[in-house]
Design an enzyme around this catalytic site. Structure first.
Site, mmCIF file in Angstrom:
data_model
loop_
_atom_site.group_PDB
_atom_site.id
_atom_site.type_symbol
_atom_site.label_atom_id
_atom_site.label_comp_id
_atom_site.label_asym_id
_atom_site.label_seq_id
_atom_site.Cartn_x
_atom_site.Cartn_y
_atom_site.Cartn_z
ATOM 1 N N GLN A 78 0.835 -1.195 0.000
ATOM 2 C CA GLN A 78 0.000 0.000 0.000
ATOM 3 C C GLN A 78 0.874 1.250 0.000
ATOM 4 O O GLN A 78 1.287 1.742 1.042
ATOM 5 C CB GLN A 78 -0.948 0.011 1.205
ATOM 6 C CG GLN A 78 -1.949 1.126 1.096
ATOM 7 C CD GLN A 78 -3.059 1.028 2.109
ATOM 8 O OE1 GLN A 78 -3.153 0.081 2.873
ATOM 9 N NE2 GLN A 78 -3.905 2.025 2.126
ATOM 10 N N PHE A 79 1.144 1.772 -1.192
ATOM 11 C CA PHE A 79 2.006 2.939 -1.333
ATOM 12 C C PHE A 79 1.408 4.172 -0.671
ATOM 13 O O PHE A 79 2.127 5.091 -0.283
ATOM 14 C CB PHE A 79 2.330 3.219 -2.807
ATOM 15 C CG PHE A 79 1.202 3.794 -3.600
ATOM 16 C CD1 PHE A 79 1.067 5.165 -3.731
ATOM 17 C CD2 PHE A 79 0.271 2.969 -4.222
ATOM 18 C CE1 PHE A 79 0.025 5.713 -4.476
ATOM 19 C CE2 PHE A 79 -0.760 3.497 -4.962
ATOM 20 C CZ PHE A 79 -0.893 4.877 -5.087
ATOM 21 N N THR A 80 0.093 4.214 -0.496
ATOM 22 C CA THR A 80 -0.546 5.404 0.070
ATOM 23 C C THR A 80 -0.186 5.625 1.540
ATOM 24 O O THR A 80 -0.467 6.697 2.077
ATOM 25 C CB THR A 80 -2.084 5.342 -0.084
ATOM 26 O OG1 THR A 80 -2.577 4.199 0.611
ATOM 27 C CG2 THR A 80 -2.479 5.295 -1.544
#
Length: 150
Positions: A78-80
């Site tokens: 999850q890059f966010t």
């Protein structure tokens, strides 16, 4: 590396209406990678996750780890997690590692946590649009950033 660890009584990951991962008691781990993450971050974070005492013992005290409970793990990239929200209303993801850096580190993390846990884990799919469902048990949610380990 940044991880959001949630103790769950149930969790699953669905991609294109197909369930690709599903567990009962265990941990749902959301993992974000930045460019300067390295093997030492993987080692430290995996060890921290599998040994964290966030499961209840027979007296109901959070004294057991995922290893003690023989629980399962779902790992989702999850890059966010590395969103910068300081300016404006549109988060910036400039700190998140690009796929050429993030994918190998994510795959190494999978191998390391499986080794530390002593069994295979389930995962989402890197870069896919995923629907993650969970029943947070407790609720227990822990955020760990390897840049803040001192």
């Amino acid at each position: 590396m940044k991880a959001v660890i949630q103790r769950v009584s149930q969790a699953s990951v669905t991609i294109n209406e197909k369930i690709v991962a599903s567990i009962n008691s265990g941990l749902l781990v959301l993992l974000g990678v930045v460019d300067d993450d390295a093997q030492e971050d993987i080692t430290w974070l995996s060890n921290k996750i599998v040994n964290m005492r966030i499961f209840p013992d027979v007296e109901g005290v959070m004294n057991n780890s995922i290893i003690d409970n023989h629980g399962d793990v779902i790992l989702v990239s999850q890059f966010t997690l590395h969103a910068n929200t300081k300016k404006g209303n549109r988060p910036s993801y400039i700190k998140a590692a690009k796929p050429d850096v993030a994918i190998p580190l994510y795959q190494d993390f999978i191998k390391r946590i499986e080794s530390d846990l002593g069994k295979p884990i389930q995962t989402g799919e890197f870069g896919a649009d995923m629907q993650v469902t969970l029943i947070n048990d407790g609720p227990v949610t822990i955020i760990i950033d390897t840049k803040n380990k001192d």
